[in-house]
Design a protein around this motif. Structure first.
Motif, mmCIF file in Angstrom:
data_model
loop_
_atom_site.group_PDB
_atom_site.id
_atom_site.type_symbol
_atom_site.label_atom_id
_atom_site.label_comp_id
_atom_site.label_asym_id
_atom_site.label_seq_id
_atom_site.Cartn_x
_atom_site.Cartn_y
_atom_site.Cartn_z
ATOM 1 N N SER A 251 0.844 -1.201 0.000
ATOM 2 C CA SER A 251 0.000 0.000 0.000
ATOM 3 C C SER A 251 0.870 1.237 0.000
ATOM 4 C CB SER A 251 -0.918 0.011 1.224
ATOM 5 O OG SER A 251 -0.170 0.145 2.414
ATOM 6 N N MET A 252 0.414 2.282 -0.717
ATOM 7 C CA MET A 252 1.172 3.530 -0.782
ATOM 8 C C MET A 252 0.292 4.617 -1.358
ATOM 9 S SD MET A 252 3.627 2.699 -4.000
ATOM 10 C CE MET A 252 2.890 2.545 -5.634
ATOM 11 N N ASP A 253 0.324 5.782 -0.741
ATOM 12 C CA ASP A 253 -0.381 6.948 -1.248
ATOM 13 C C ASP A 253 -1.835 6.589 -1.591
ATOM 14 O OD1 ASP A 253 -0.374 9.668 -1.854
ATOM 15 O OD2 ASP A 253 0.051 9.307 -3.947
ATOM 16 N N THR A 254 -2.342 7.028 -2.732
ATOM 17 C CA THR A 254 -3.717 6.721 -3.116
ATOM 18 C C THR A 254 -3.798 5.435 -3.921
ATOM 19 O OG1 THR A 254 -3.479 8.066 -5.104
ATOM 20 C CG2 THR A 254 -4.378 9.140 -3.167
ATOM 21 N N ASN A 255 -2.684 4.785 -4.157
ATOM 22 C CA ASN A 255 -2.666 3.555 -4.941
ATOM 23 C C ASN A 255 -1.982 2.440 -4.169
ATOM 24 O OD1 ASN A 255 -3.732 4.836 -7.410
ATOM 25 N ND2 ASN A 255 -1.756 5.887 -7.454
ATOM 26 N N TYR A 256 -1.812 1.302 -4.830
ATOM 27 C CA TYR A 256 -1.050 0.206 -4.263
ATOM 28 C C TYR A 256 -0.502 -0.627 -5.416
ATOM 29 C CZ TYR A 256 -5.151 -2.787 -5.214
ATOM 30 O OH TYR A 256 -6.190 -3.457 -5.813
ATOM 31 N N ILE B 173 -13.800 4.207 -2.949
ATOM 32 C CA ILE B 173 -13.821 5.388 -2.106
ATOM 33 C C ILE B 173 -12.720 6.336 -2.574
ATOM 34 C CG2 ILE B 173 -12.216 4.615 -0.333
ATOM 35 C CD1 ILE B 173 -14.588 5.737 1.572
ATOM 36 N N ASN B 174 -12.972 7.640 -2.401
ATOM 37 C CA ASN B 174 -12.023 8.653 -2.842
ATOM 38 C C ASN B 174 -11.037 8.933 -1.710
ATOM 39 O OD1 ASN B 174 -10.718 10.672 -4.219
ATOM 40 N ND2 ASN B 174 -12.270 12.219 -3.780
ATOM 41 N N VAL B 175 -9.992 8.124 -1.589
ATOM 42 C CA VAL B 175 -9.068 8.226 -0.473
ATOM 43 C C VAL B 175 -8.007 9.284 -0.739
ATOM 44 C CG1 VAL B 175 -9.384 5.807 0.118
ATOM 45 C CG2 VAL B 175 -7.464 6.479 -1.323
ATOM 46 N N GLY C 73 -11.681 8.180 8.258
ATOM 47 C CA GLY C 73 -10.950 7.016 7.777
ATOM 48 C C GLY C 73 -11.900 5.906 7.380
ATOM 49 N N HIS C 74 -11.414 5.027 6.512
ATOM 50 C CA HIS C 74 -12.229 3.910 6.046
ATOM 51 C C HIS C 74 -11.441 2.616 6.151
ATOM 52 C CE1 HIS C 74 -15.472 6.384 4.170
ATOM 53 N NE2 HIS C 74 -14.489 7.270 4.147
#
Length: 232
Positions: free
Chosen positions: A46-51, A69-71, A105-106
């Motif tokens: 996992s990293m930033d808005t992506n993985y 979800i718009n993280v 948080g989600h």
């Protein structure tokens, strides 16, 4: 400048390591301490808005959890009870004086690492999750610590700290969690937590357990351009 790359290091004895680059980021990236998990034959980082996802740690494919979800950032990923779980934060606002006053948080889950489901929403930015003695445990901002047997009804626990809880792990002796200011808390029963002293001059942002031992990783930011974000 410094090397704008994310590395994964593998070792059989914790003495000699093989180093591979799995991601090169731009100055605009808000990289959030990459975390790694393994399950069902795949690795997820996992990293930033992506993985990124990989089956052999040689080939890495970048993925996104949109449109689930718009993280703003994915903060951690764990493989627990046959599923991947990812903690995130989506809202992080400041007052006019620069103090943080609003969080969200989600908690996401996935069986295959590709399709994700939003399990629950919280009024704190989430940092980590574990499963211990029949309960899921979550930690996050402002000392947030909670547990639930079914991912739905969460019981808030008294962590005894007000700083952000970055990481949590369970081992043979009980549960250990660390904050962003070197505080370490411990619980044998999973309910009552107490601070424990760790002679550590670095910033701890990850605690792990393996081979009967607890490990903390971090960095001395004034002396190093490299941060150890975690291990499995």
């Amino acid at each position: 400048t410094f090397d704008k790359t994310c590395h994964i290091c593998t070792s059989e004895d914790l003495k000699q390591f093989t180093d591979k680059v799995f991601y090169t980021f731009s100055p605009s990236d808000n990289l959030q301490n990459p975390r790694i998990a393994f399950g069902n034959g795949i690795f997820i980082i996992s990293m930033d808005t992506n993985y990124v996802i990989s089956s052999d740690l040689d080939t890495f494919v970048q993925k996104t959890i949109y449109p689930v979800i718009n993280v703003k950032a994915t903060t951690n990923v764990k493989f627990l009870n046959g599923k991947f779980y990812m903690t995130t934060w989506t809202i992080w606002t400041k007052t006019s004086t620069g103090e943080f006053d609003s969080y969200e948080g989600h908690l996401l889950s996935s069986s295959d690492g590709i399709t994700w489901v939003n399990e629950a929403t919280f009024s704190e930015a989430l940092r980590d999750i574990i499963y211990y003695n029949g309960y899921f445990y979550l930690c996050g901002t402002r000392g947030y610590l909670a547990r639930a047997p079914n991912l739905k009804k969460w019981e808030r626990l008294n962590s005894g700290v007000s700083n952000e809880l970055y990481s949590i792990v369970s081992g043979a002796s009980g549960i250990v969690a660390v904050t962003d200011l070197r505080d370490t808390i411990f619980s044998q029963d999973g309910i009552k937590f107490q601070k424990v002293f760790i002679n550590n001059s670095s910033c701890s942002n990850k605690v792990s357990y393996g081979n009967g031992m607890y490990f903390q990783t971090g960095a001395k930011f004034a002396q190093s351009y490299c941060r150890v974000s975690g291990m499995i």
